[in-house]
Design an enzyme around this catalytic site. Structure first.
Site, PDB file in Angstrom:
ATOM      1  N   LYS A  26       5.482   0.811  -8.295  1.00  0.00           N
ATOM      2  CA  LYS A  26       4.877   1.392  -7.098  1.00  0.00           C
ATOM      3  C   LYS A  26       5.392   0.625  -5.887  1.00  0.00           C
ATOM      4  O   LYS A  26       5.542  -0.607  -5.939  1.00  0.00           O
ATOM      5  CB  LYS A  26       3.353   1.269  -7.192  1.00  0.00           C
ATOM      6  N   SER A  28      -3.590   6.818  -5.165  1.00  0.00           N
ATOM      7  CA  SER A  28      -2.383   6.701  -4.381  1.00  0.00           C
ATOM      8  C   SER A  28      -1.124   6.461  -5.216  1.00  0.00           C
ATOM      9  O   SER A  28      -0.017   6.616  -4.687  1.00  0.00           O
ATOM     10  CB  SER A  28      -2.540   5.542  -3.392  1.00  0.00           C
ATOM     11  N   SER A  87      -6.829   4.366  -7.800  1.00  0.00           N
ATOM     12  CA  SER A  87      -5.424   4.782  -7.642  1.00  0.00           C
ATOM     13  C   SER A  87      -4.537   4.667  -8.866  1.00  0.00           C
ATOM     14  O   SER A  87      -3.403   5.142  -8.835  1.00  0.00           O
ATOM     15  CB  SER A  87      -4.783   4.003  -6.503  1.00  0.00           C
TER      16      SER A  87
HETATM   17  N1  GLN Z   1      -8.575   7.170  -2.932  1.00  0.00           N
HETATM   18  C1  GLN Z   1      -9.041   5.869  -2.605  1.00  0.00           C
HETATM   19  C2  GLN Z   1      -8.650   5.532  -1.176  1.00  0.00           C
HETATM   20  O1  GLN Z   1      -8.105   6.368  -0.544  1.00  0.00           O
HETATM   21  C3  GLN Z   1      -8.500   4.849  -3.562  1.00  0.00           C
HETATM   22  C4  GLN Z   1      -7.118   4.428  -3.264  1.00  0.00           C
HETATM   23  C5  GLN Z   1      -6.675   3.268  -4.107  1.00  0.00           C
HETATM   24  O2  GLN Z   1      -7.247   2.977  -5.144  1.00  0.00           O
HETATM   25  N2  GLN Z   1      -5.654   2.594  -3.623  1.00  0.00           N
HETATM   26  O3  GLN Z   1      -8.872   4.491  -0.688  1.00  0.00           O
END
Ligand code: GLN
Length: 486
Positions: free
Chosen positions: A77, A152, A176
């Site tokens: 990532k 994400s 994420s």
């Molecule tokens: N969807 C959540 C956010 O927008 C989690 C994102 C994540 O775990 N990086 O913060």
């Protein structure tokens, strides 16, 4: 020709160790598949770097100094900094940025012998649930190009599902790793907070951020997780002072008598019937494997949304202050003085969601609002963690859906950030408590889209989660199904 891109990490490892294939052969196969950047999954590829690493792996395999995962490809990532590839965190503000060092997780997987395929697309600074917030365009879901891959870590999930990489790293702050794994039909685990070092992981919300592996099976995740974790106290003060663990050791343990807690709040009205049906079927499978289902309650599940969307932006507003055009990446061209340079750089470099969160975070931390929002959220966060400890007195693991629905279509929530926030309801509680959680393919729902089962364990119980997931995968074949043409 053997379909190398469909093989598991486990199988690739043994083919490489017995020299039935070479690391260069494997890397070449994946690089060929990555050509043209299908699904927009990758943000940086450099075949010279990848092949040089593969050649080094072949030399180690030949002279008997190979690591446990020698020659097996992995993609990272774009939140992990890398010396040999650009790192952007999906943001324009870091466009073209190259780190002088590798993140600990990257370096640990390299030491285990893994060959880096490149860097994977993600929501900007890991803020999002659909990969629609990447400055470099969204990732398409390999099961249906009209749908989001989740976020994400959307590039990570799509790359594994599409056979562009046998495994990938992800980061999970509020879901994420688990949610994109669920949306793309693969397996992913977020370990206990502190298990994997955050050194070199671009910070979003430091008290929540955690790295983990994403692959087709629980067994493959166990192999990667064993290499990724380990104490790194000199460089990450919240890294746990615990010895490394072989997470594959107990994969085949019996589930006889395992108590699986079913939180009633995870099965309420907001849960789509197709997701519910797949999750219920997985739970029945667990009963056949000898587990007992125990009704439990996590009464503050709903509160996890406001609590997370106060704490995470608060931490982000502080963490992202370092992106000011001085040391990293983008700097505005025309400015009158230093403050003007900061303002223009940040206005140009950050996307809308990142700006929204910086503003929300600054607001909840500001004098006069701190007590009402930030402090209150911290108190409820503690209560959410306590609720889990109550629950774990009655059960060994907790099971439920990862997300209320299957992957939605692009544009469905595009103008409604809160709709995305609400869809995080089942992943946020474990994140706020710092507990390990995973997503396991459990079937298919509307539009033939994958559904993930979430398993949550108590602190340090990753091995137990992986064991439960592995046994389910021995009894089902959802993790082996692939999108058409893969
Ligand atoms: N969807 C959540 C956010 O927008 C989690 C994102 C994540 O775990 N990086 O913060």
């Amino acid at each position: 020709m053997r379909e190398l891109h469909t093989l598991s990490v486990k199988t690739l490892t043994s083919l490489l160790q017995t020299k039935e294939v070479s690391a260069v052969e494997v890397a070449t196969r994946f690089l060929a598949r990555m050509g043209g950047n299908p699904h927009n999954a990758f943000l940086d590829i450099d075949s010279e770097v990848t092949l040089a690493q593969a050649r080094a792996s072949d030399a180690k395999l030949a002279d008997g100094t190979a690591g446990p995962l020698e020659g097996v490809p992995v993609a990272h990532k774009d939140v992990f900094v890398t010396r040999d590839f650009a790192t952007t965190a999906g943001s324009k503000i870091l466009s073209g940025y190259r780190s002088p060092f590798d993140a600990t997780v990257v370096q640990r997987l390299r030491s285990a012998g893994m060959v880096t395929l490149g860097k994977l697309n993600c929501d900007e600074f890991a803020m999002g649930s659909a990969n629609e917030n990447s400055a470099y365009g969204p990732v398409q879901n390999p099961w249906d190009a009209a749908r989001v891959p989740g976020g994400s870590s959307g590039g990570s999930a799509a790359a594994v599902a599409a056979g562009l990489a046998p495994a990938a790293t992800g980061t999970d702050t509020g879901g994420s790793i688990r949610q994109p794994a669920s949306f793309c039909g693969i397996t992913g685990i977020k370990p206990t907070y502190g298990r994997a070092s955050r050194y070199g992981m671009i910070a979003y919300a430091s008290s929540l951020d955690q790295a983990g592996p994403m692959a087709r099976s629980a067994e493959d995740c166990a192999l990667l997780l064993s290499a990724m974790c380990g104490s790194d106290l000199d460089r990450d003060s919240t890294s746990l002072d615990m010895p490394t663990e072989d997470f594959t050791a107990s994969l085949n343990n019996t589930l006889d008598g395992l108590r699986i807690g079913i939180p009633k709040e995870f099965f309420g009205e907001g849960l789509a019937p197709d997701v519910r049906a797949a999750v219920d079927a997985a739970l029945r499978e667990y009963e056949k494997l000898g587990a007992k289902l125990v009704p439990i309650s996590l009464p503050r599940t709903e509160l996890s949304i406001p609590v997370y969307y106060i704490i995470a932006p608060a931490e982000a507003s502080s963490n992202l202050s370092r992106f000011d055009g001085v040391k990293f990446g983008h700097r505005a061209k025309d400015y009158t003085d230093l403050v003007d340079m900061y303002k223009k750089t940040r206005a140009e470099g950050f996307g809308n969601e990142v700006k929204r969160r910086i503003m929300t975070g600054a607001y909840v931390l500001s004098h006069g609002y701190y007590d009402a929002y930030y402090l209150q959220a911290q108190k409820i966060r503690r209560m959410i963690a306590d609720d889990f400890q109550q629950a774990f007195q009655q059960c060994d693991v907790i099971a439920g859906p990862v997300a209320p629905s299957v992957a939605w279509k692009f544009g469905d929530n595009a103008n409604d950030p809160v709709a995305d926030y609400l869809a995080d309801i089942f992943t946020l509680p474990a994140s706020l408590a710092g507990l390990p959680g995973m997503s396991v393919p459990a079937g298919f729902g509307a539009g033939g889209m994958p559904v993930g089962l979430q398993l949550i364990g108590n602190y340090f119980k990753e091995a137990q989660l992986l064991n439960a997931a592995h046994r389910l995968q021995q009894a089902t074949d959802f993790h082996l199904r692939k999108p058409e043409g893969i």
